[in-house]
Every structure is written in structure tokens, then in C-alpha cells.
Design a protein around this motif. Structure first.
Motif, PDB file in Angstrom:
ATOM      1  N   MET A   1       6.426  -8.436  17.161  1.00  0.00           N
ATOM      2  CA  MET A   1       6.679  -7.554  18.278  1.00  0.00           C
ATOM      3  C   MET A   1       7.181  -6.228  17.746  1.00  0.00           C
ATOM      4  O   MET A   1       8.041  -6.179  16.885  1.00  0.00           O
ATOM      5  CB  MET A   1       7.731  -8.196  19.183  1.00  0.00           C
ATOM      6  N   GLY A   2       6.643  -5.129  18.211  1.00  0.00           N
ATOM      7  CA  GLY A   2       7.066  -3.808  17.785  1.00  0.00           C
ATOM      8  C   GLY A   2       7.656  -3.026  18.936  1.00  0.00           C
ATOM      9  O   GLY A   2       7.465  -3.357  20.096  1.00  0.00           O
ATOM     10  N   GLY A   3       8.381  -2.000  18.581  1.00  0.00           N
ATOM     11  CA  GLY A   3       8.959  -1.129  19.589  1.00  0.00           C
ATOM     12  C   GLY A   3       8.048   0.067  19.823  1.00  0.00           C
ATOM     13  O   GLY A   3       6.958   0.169  19.268  1.00  0.00           O
ATOM     14  N   THR A   4       8.534   0.978  20.642  1.00  0.00           N
ATOM     15  CA  THR A   4       7.800   2.190  20.979  1.00  0.00           C
ATOM     16  C   THR A   4       8.655   3.390  20.613  1.00  0.00           C
ATOM     17  O   THR A   4       9.862   3.387  20.854  1.00  0.00           O
ATOM     18  CB  THR A   4       7.486   2.238  22.489  1.00  0.00           C
ATOM     19  N   HIS A  17      11.623  -3.649  23.157  1.00  0.00           N
ATOM     20  CA  HIS A  17      10.952  -4.374  24.222  1.00  0.00           C
ATOM     21  C   HIS A  17      11.338  -5.850  24.208  1.00  0.00           C
ATOM     22  O   HIS A  17      11.657  -6.415  23.159  1.00  0.00           O
ATOM     23  CB  HIS A  17       9.431  -4.249  24.073  1.00  0.00           C
ATOM     24  N   GLY A  18      11.267  -6.457  25.383  1.00  0.00           N
ATOM     25  CA  GLY A  18      11.435  -7.901  25.518  1.00  0.00           C
ATOM     26  C   GLY A  18      12.729  -8.432  24.920  1.00  0.00           C
ATOM     27  O   GLY A  18      13.800  -7.866  25.090  1.00  0.00           O
ATOM     28  N   ALA A  24      19.209  -7.177  19.795  1.00  0.00           N
ATOM     29  CA  ALA A  24      19.806  -5.969  19.222  1.00  0.00           C
ATOM     30  C   ALA A  24      20.981  -5.441  20.043  1.00  0.00           C
ATOM     31  O   ALA A  24      21.670  -4.536  19.613  1.00  0.00           O
ATOM     32  CB  ALA A  24      18.752  -4.876  19.100  1.00  0.00           C
ATOM     33  N   PHE A  25      21.182  -6.025  21.231  1.00  0.00           N
ATOM     34  CA  PHE A  25      22.231  -5.542  22.138  1.00  0.00           C
ATOM     35  C   PHE A  25      22.011  -4.065  22.471  1.00  0.00           C
ATOM     36  O   PHE A  25      22.962  -3.297  22.587  1.00  0.00           O
ATOM     37  CB  PHE A  25      23.630  -5.739  21.530  1.00  0.00           C
ATOM     38  N   GLN A  26      20.743  -3.674  22.605  1.00  0.00           N
ATOM     39  CA  GLN A  26      20.387  -2.273  22.804  1.00  0.00           C
ATOM     40  C   GLN A  26      19.016  -2.195  23.452  1.00  0.00           C
ATOM     41  O   GLN A  26      18.123  -2.956  23.097  1.00  0.00           O
ATOM     42  CB  GLN A  26      20.341  -1.597  21.432  1.00  0.00           C
ATOM     43  N   ARG A  27      18.834  -1.274  24.390  1.00  0.00           N
ATOM     44  CA  ARG A  27      17.519  -1.071  25.012  1.00  0.00           C
ATOM     45  C   ARG A  27      16.757   0.058  24.342  1.00  0.00           C
ATOM     46  O   ARG A  27      15.552  -0.003  24.184  1.00  0.00           O
ATOM     47  CB  ARG A  27      17.667  -0.745  26.496  1.00  0.00           C
ATOM     48  N   SER A  28      17.490   1.094  23.983  1.00  0.00           N
ATOM     49  CA  SER A  28      16.858   2.248  23.346  1.00  0.00           C
ATOM     50  C   SER A  28      17.897   3.047  22.571  1.00  0.00           C
ATOM     51  O   SER A  28      19.098   2.880  22.781  1.00  0.00           O
ATOM     52  CB  SER A  28      16.175   3.152  24.388  1.00  0.00           C
TER      53      SER A  28
END
Length: 120
Positions: A1-4, A17-18, A24-28
Motif C-alpha cells: 500500500m502506498g501513500g499519495t 491511506h487506509g 502511523a497515528f497520522q492522516r497526513s
């Protein structure tokens, strides 16, 4: 799974994502482009000696979250060490962001073009 990775105004935004958001306790993470020093597409080793807080590490499977080492604070979103870019930062909370993406060459090229000084 990769991020954007996306650009918004003068910021670089790393979106998780997901399940990676939970691990990671983080969205972005938002980083001013002016803080980006360089970007690398070199394979990232699965170093286990880093102090983690908060984050998740299952060597060879997933490394998500905030880590600390002698270089400073690092952020990882990594499932495949050969599909990551490493963004080196200055004047930021993080010294490096290691981020998994679907196309690391395209992501690195985009960032390099954004941080390149304007030609005269």
C-alpha cells in the motif's frame, strides 16, 4: 500500500491511506516546499535500532509513524523499502520523511522540479 503526495499552494502534502493512518497515528503531513532540501529514490534499509513514538514496526512488512535517531525526527510510511522516496528537510519537525508511493521516480521528479531554483 502506498501513500499519495500532492502539492497545494506552497506546501507538499503526504497523505496516508487506509490502515496506515492507524498504524502511523497520522492522516497526513504538510511540509512547506521551502523546507525541502532534496529527495532520493535509493532503497531504504529496514533499520530496527530507531526509537519509535508513536508508530508501528514489523520488520520487512510495515514501518509507519514517527521515529527518532541521531539525525533527528523521522517519519516513515513504508511497506516496500524499494518503493519509497526519502525527502530531506530543513527547518521542520521532521528531518526526513520516508514515504512509499506507487511510482517513486515520478514522485521524486515532481518534487525536484518544485524545489529547483527558477532559471534565469
Amino acid at each position: 500500500m502506498g501513500g499519495t503526495i500532492r502539492v497545494e499552494s506552497t506546501n507538499l502534502i503526504f497523505e496516508l491511506h487506509g490502515v496506515d493512518q492507524i498504524l502511523a497515528f497520522q492522516r497526513s503531513i504538510t511540509v512547506p516546499l521551502s523546507h525541502v532540501v532534496s529527495v532520493s529514490t535509493d532503497k531504504v534499509p529496514w533499520i530496527q535500532a530507531l526509537m519509535r513514538a508513536p508508530g508501528t514496526n514489523v520488520p520487512g512488512v510495515v514501518k509507519d509513524g514517527t521515529y527518532y535517531d541521531s539525525d533527528g525526527t523521522l517519519f516513515f510510511e513504508m511497506h516496500h523499502s524499494d518503493k519509497c522516496i526519502t525527502v530531506n528537510l530543513d527547518h521542520d519537525v521532521y528531518k526526513k520523511i520516508v514515504f512509499g508511493v506507487d511510482d517513486k521516480e515520478a514522485a521524486a521528479t515532481l518534487i525536484r522540479e518544485l524545489i529547483r531554483p527558477p532559471s534565469r
